[in-house]
Design a protein around this motif. Structure first.
Motif, mmCIF file in Angstrom:
data_model
loop_
_atom_site.group_PDB
_atom_site.id
_atom_site.type_symbol
_atom_site.label_atom_id
_atom_site.label_comp_id
_atom_site.label_asym_id
_atom_site.label_seq_id
_atom_site.Cartn_x
_atom_site.Cartn_y
_atom_site.Cartn_z
ATOM 1 N N ASN A 199 -13.037 -0.045 3.666
ATOM 2 C CA ASN A 199 -13.966 -0.397 2.566
ATOM 3 C C ASN A 199 -13.314 -0.242 1.192
ATOM 4 O O ASN A 199 -13.927 0.287 0.264
ATOM 5 C CB ASN A 199 -15.226 0.481 2.640
ATOM 6 C CG ASN A 199 -15.896 0.362 3.997
ATOM 7 O OD1 ASN A 199 -16.074 -0.749 4.516
ATOM 8 N ND2 ASN A 199 -16.217 1.497 4.609
ATOM 9 N N PHE A 200 -12.099 -0.678 1.088
ATOM 10 C CA PHE A 200 -11.373 -0.473 -0.173
ATOM 11 C C PHE A 200 -11.935 -1.339 -1.294
ATOM 12 O O PHE A 200 -11.880 -0.979 -2.468
ATOM 13 C CB PHE A 200 -9.886 -0.756 0.052
ATOM 14 C CG PHE A 200 -9.011 -0.105 -0.971
ATOM 15 C CD1 PHE A 200 -8.923 1.277 -1.049
ATOM 16 C CD2 PHE A 200 -8.300 -0.877 -1.883
ATOM 17 C CE1 PHE A 200 -8.140 1.887 -2.011
ATOM 18 C CE2 PHE A 200 -7.519 -0.264 -2.852
ATOM 19 C CZ PHE A 200 -7.436 1.117 -2.910
ATOM 20 N N LYS A 201 -12.495 -2.463 -0.905
ATOM 21 C CA LYS A 201 -13.078 -3.367 -1.915
ATOM 22 C C LYS A 201 -14.182 -2.622 -2.682
ATOM 23 O O LYS A 201 -14.288 -2.726 -3.904
ATOM 24 C CB LYS A 201 -13.632 -4.607 -1.224
ATOM 25 C CG LYS A 201 -14.195 -5.630 -2.170
ATOM 26 C CD LYS A 201 -14.513 -6.915 -1.455
ATOM 27 C CE LYS A 201 -15.071 -7.979 -2.382
ATOM 28 N NZ LYS A 201 -15.955 -7.507 -3.404
ATOM 29 N N GLY B 12 -15.919 0.971 14.225
ATOM 30 C CA GLY B 12 -16.593 1.803 13.223
ATOM 31 C C GLY B 12 -15.681 2.379 12.154
ATOM 32 O O GLY B 12 -16.112 3.158 11.325
ATOM 33 N N ARG B 13 -14.385 2.068 12.157
ATOM 34 C CA ARG B 13 -13.418 2.517 11.134
ATOM 35 C C ARG B 13 -13.100 4.023 11.264
ATOM 36 O O ARG B 13 -13.689 4.714 12.059
ATOM 37 C CB ARG B 13 -13.900 2.203 9.716
ATOM 38 C CG ARG B 13 -14.035 0.705 9.456
ATOM 39 C CD ARG B 13 -14.509 0.403 8.036
ATOM 40 N NE ARG B 13 -14.459 -1.029 7.766
ATOM 41 C CZ ARG B 13 -15.353 -1.915 8.195
ATOM 42 N NH1 ARG B 13 -16.381 -1.505 8.930
ATOM 43 N NH2 ARG B 13 -15.221 -3.199 7.902
ATOM 44 N N ASN B 14 -12.155 4.461 10.436
ATOM 45 C CA ASN B 14 -11.709 5.859 10.407
ATOM 46 C C ASN B 14 -11.378 6.367 11.808
ATOM 47 O O ASN B 14 -11.818 7.434 12.224
ATOM 48 C CB ASN B 14 -12.778 6.746 9.751
ATOM 49 C CG ASN B 14 -12.220 8.142 9.468
ATOM 50 O OD1 ASN B 14 -11.005 8.329 9.385
ATOM 51 N ND2 ASN B 14 -13.100 9.118 9.328
ATOM 52 N N GLY C 113 -8.331 2.078 -7.990
ATOM 53 C CA GLY C 113 -7.867 1.642 -6.664
ATOM 54 C C GLY C 113 -6.356 1.808 -6.557
ATOM 55 O O GLY C 113 -5.836 2.318 -5.552
ATOM 56 N N ASP C 114 -5.652 1.403 -7.616
ATOM 57 C CA ASP C 114 -4.179 1.553 -7.634
ATOM 58 C C ASP C 114 -3.792 3.030 -7.487
ATOM 59 O O ASP C 114 -2.876 3.369 -6.743
ATOM 60 C CB ASP C 114 -3.609 1.030 -8.959
ATOM 61 C CG ASP C 114 -3.485 -0.486 -8.962
ATOM 62 O OD1 ASP C 114 -3.855 -1.103 -7.943
ATOM 63 O OD2 ASP C 114 -3.029 -1.047 -9.976
ATOM 64 N N ASN C 115 -4.493 3.894 -8.218
ATOM 65 C CA ASN C 115 -4.174 5.332 -8.153
ATOM 66 C C ASN C 115 -4.367 5.859 -6.745
ATOM 67 O O ASN C 115 -3.568 6.659 -6.245
ATOM 68 C CB ASN C 115 -5.064 6.146 -9.104
ATOM 69 C CG ASN C 115 -4.764 5.812 -10.552
ATOM 70 O OD1 ASN C 115 -3.734 5.200 -10.844
ATOM 71 N ND2 ASN C 115 -5.674 6.170 -11.449
ATOM 72 N N ALA D 280 6.213 1.897 4.838
ATOM 73 C CA ALA D 280 6.214 0.795 3.862
ATOM 74 C C ALA D 280 4.786 0.362 3.538
ATOM 75 O O ALA D 280 3.858 0.574 4.325
ATOM 76 C CB ALA D 280 6.982 -0.385 4.429
ATOM 77 N N ARG D 281 4.636 -0.234 2.368
ATOM 78 C CA ARG D 281 3.361 -0.890 2.063
ATOM 79 C C ARG D 281 3.501 -2.304 2.603
ATOM 80 O O ARG D 281 4.418 -3.041 2.223
ATOM 81 C CB ARG D 281 3.139 -0.898 0.549
ATOM 82 C CG ARG D 281 1.785 -1.484 0.194
ATOM 83 C CD ARG D 281 1.434 -1.184 -1.244
ATOM 84 N NE ARG D 281 0.226 -1.851 -1.659
ATOM 85 C CZ ARG D 281 0.032 -2.316 -2.878
ATOM 86 N NH1 ARG D 281 0.984 -2.157 -3.803
ATOM 87 N NH2 ARG D 281 -1.094 -2.912 -3.197
ATOM 88 N N PHE D 282 2.569 -2.660 3.486
ATOM 89 C CA PHE D 282 2.725 -3.931 4.195
ATOM 90 C C PHE D 282 2.053 -5.062 3.438
ATOM 91 O O PHE D 282 2.377 -6.230 3.595
ATOM 92 C CB PHE D 282 2.118 -3.784 5.589
ATOM 93 C CG PHE D 282 2.699 -4.744 6.581
ATOM 94 C CD1 PHE D 282 4.068 -4.852 6.737
ATOM 95 C CD2 PHE D 282 1.882 -5.549 7.366
ATOM 96 C CE1 PHE D 282 4.618 -5.740 7.648
ATOM 97 C CE2 PHE D 282 2.420 -6.433 8.279
ATOM 98 C CZ PHE D 282 3.781 -6.534 8.421
HETATM 99 N N1 GTP Z 1 -6.538 -1.587 -6.659
HETATM 100 C C1 GTP Z 1 -5.947 -2.403 -5.806
HETATM 101 N N2 GTP Z 1 -6.654 -3.034 -4.884
HETATM 102 C C2 GTP Z 1 -6.037 -3.848 -4.019
HETATM 103 C C3 GTP Z 1 -4.648 -4.039 -4.058
HETATM 104 N N3 GTP Z 1 -4.319 -4.893 -3.072
HETATM 105 C C4 GTP Z 1 -5.472 -5.220 -2.451
HETATM 106 N N4 GTP Z 1 -6.511 -4.584 -3.007
HETATM 107 C C5 GTP Z 1 -7.931 -4.682 -2.695
HETATM 108 O O1 GTP Z 1 -8.242 -4.223 -1.390
HETATM 109 C C6 GTP Z 1 -9.489 -4.818 -1.025
HETATM 110 C C7 GTP Z 1 -9.447 -5.231 0.414
HETATM 111 O O2 GTP Z 1 -10.700 -5.698 0.756
HETATM 112 P P1 GTP Z 1 -11.083 -6.202 2.185
HETATM 113 O O3 GTP Z 1 -9.954 -6.993 2.776
HETATM 114 O O4 GTP Z 1 -12.401 -6.874 2.083
HETATM 115 O O5 GTP Z 1 -11.171 -4.926 3.061
HETATM 116 P P2 GTP Z 1 -11.958 -3.571 2.855
HETATM 117 O O6 GTP Z 1 -12.943 -3.644 1.741
HETATM 118 O O7 GTP Z 1 -10.942 -2.488 2.775
HETATM 119 O O8 GTP Z 1 -12.760 -3.485 4.201
HETATM 120 P P3 GTP Z 1 -12.200 -3.148 5.646
HETATM 121 O O9 GTP Z 1 -10.737 -3.368 5.667
HETATM 122 O O10 GTP Z 1 -12.924 -4.101 6.538
HETATM 123 O O11 GTP Z 1 -12.576 -1.738 5.911
HETATM 124 C C8 GTP Z 1 -9.727 -5.999 -1.962
HETATM 125 O O12 GTP Z 1 -10.768 -5.666 -2.857
HETATM 126 C C9 GTP Z 1 -8.424 -6.122 -2.703
HETATM 127 O O13 GTP Z 1 -8.593 -6.569 -4.036
HETATM 128 C C10 GTP Z 1 -3.910 -3.360 -5.074
HETATM 129 O O14 GTP Z 1 -2.687 -3.469 -5.203
HETATM 130 N N5 GTP Z 1 -4.594 -2.547 -5.918
#
Ligand code: GTP
Length: 322
Positions: free
Chosen positions: A189-191, A300-302, A202-204, A224-226
């Motif tokens: 859920n990084f978005k 379910g993640r994690n 997010g970058d931090n 590595a960052r993929f």
């Molecule tokens: N801050 C930041 N965000 C990044 C970077 N690269 C990718 N992202 C973000 O990572 C998020 C990935 O979103 P999704 O692919 O929808 O996946 P997610 O929200 O992590 O959901 P799941 O993977 O399904 O758990 C997006 O919002 C991208 O913008 C980066 O270099 N910096």
């Protein structure tokens, strides 16, 4: 001797002057490693004065490993009867008897060009060894290589370096059945984190995750960052069972990271694990781990998911390794 069409017969005296003026040092070295002549190397900012070497053996003045490796180059050159080019490091301190007050202070990276000498020197075969100081070029190349294989945000390796490394490991696996495993992490859920706290936060977080994971891995593991919020680890000499334990350790490491802000939940990661199999290609190995990762997301993640046993056995890896 003729010089560019000018009918100039060089006397011994002006031949010596020509040799002394050569910018790079030129050594006449016998088959047994004795310096029979040292010429040129006229720029003291690039080279030490090696004239005291004449008459001495490489074994008298160089560390043993260097003398042995140089002698091997001489032997190869004389055997093949052609010029051999190779690179080596040799600082002023590595050569006994050099005047330390002149010449470059740091280690020098040399390109050696070794050619067979026509005729004998004191009854021995010999070579002409031209040593060029290529330190500046070498450092620049190293710097470019580092940049080209590093992720600028986190400072860990990037996808390009990972692919190069796994390609090498696959060759090793095919030839010697040397085990290697792969772990892939995708933050959950990084978005949402980006949307709530902003892209900079997010970058931090990506940097925090990278540094924490790097710390719990061995130096030989390539981390590595993929891509975006995806990381990957190549674990040489590691069977699937052990890799699965390490994958769980990485999952917990991410889960226990302090959140960036009290109002957001801790970051977690889904993890896929796999090992190299017979007849693998880079793509097949990665896609198997990717499948495991997406099973972890769907479940379910994690959590950690491992490549399927059927996949593993079908490809000829013994049951012992899974
Ligand atoms: N801050 C930041 N965000 C990044 C970077 N690269 C990718 N992202 C973000 O990572 C998020 C990935 O979103 P999704 O692919 O929808 O996946 P997610 O929200 O992590 O959901 P799941 O993977 O399904 O758990 C997006 O919002 C991208 O913008 C980066 O270099 N910096």
């Amino acid at each position: 001797m003729r010089c560019k069409g000018i009918d100039l017969k060089l006397t011994n005296h002006n031949l010596e002057a020509v040799l002394a003026a050569l910018p790079d040092p030129v050594f006449l070295i016998t088959e047994s490693g004795r310096y029979a002549g040292v010429y040129g190397g006229s720029d003291p900012s690039y080279y030490h004065d090696g004239s005291h070497l004449v008459g001495l053996s490489m074994f008298d003045v160089l560390p043993r490993y260097a003398a042995e490796s140089f002698l091997e180059q001489i032997r190869m050159c004389l055997e093949r009867r052609c010029m051999i080019t190779f690179e080596y490091d040799l600082g002023g301190r590595d050569v006994k008897g050099l005047d330390d007050s002149s010449g470059p202070k740091d280690a020098i990276h040399f390109e050696g060009q070794v050619s067979p000498f026509e005729g004998l020197v004191d009854g021995e075969k010999a070579v002409i060894w031209v040593a060029r100081n290529i330190t500046k070029r070498y450092r620049l190349e190293e710097q470019l290589r580092r940049i080209s294989e590093t992720d600028p945000l986190t400072g860990i390796y990037n996808r390009r370096r990972f692919i190069a490394e796994i390609t090498e490991r696959l060759e090793e696996f095919t030839r010697y059945q040397e085990a290697a495993s792969i772990i892939m992490l995708d933050l959950d859920n990084f978005k949402q984190l980006n949307d709530t706290l902003g892209h900079q936060a997010g970058d931090n977080m990506l940097c925090k995750v990278a540094h924490a994971c790097r710390k719990v891995l061995r130096n030989v593991d390539l981390f590595a960052r993929f891509g975006g919020e995806e990381f990957i680890v190549l674990l040489p000499h590691t069977e699937l069972e052990v890799a699965t334990v390490i994958a769980e350790r990485l999952r917990q490491t991410v889960e226990h990271l302090e959140p960036l802000n009290a109002n957001v939940s801790p970051v977690t990661t889904s993890v896929g694990v796999g090992c190299l199999l017979m007849h693998d290609s880079v793509d097949s190995a990665i896609s198997r781990v990717d499948d495991a990762l997406y099973r972890a997301k769907r479940a379910g993640r994690n959590r950690v998911e491992v490549q399927s046993v059927a996949d593993t056995l079908a490809n000829g890896v013994s049951e012992k390794t899974i």
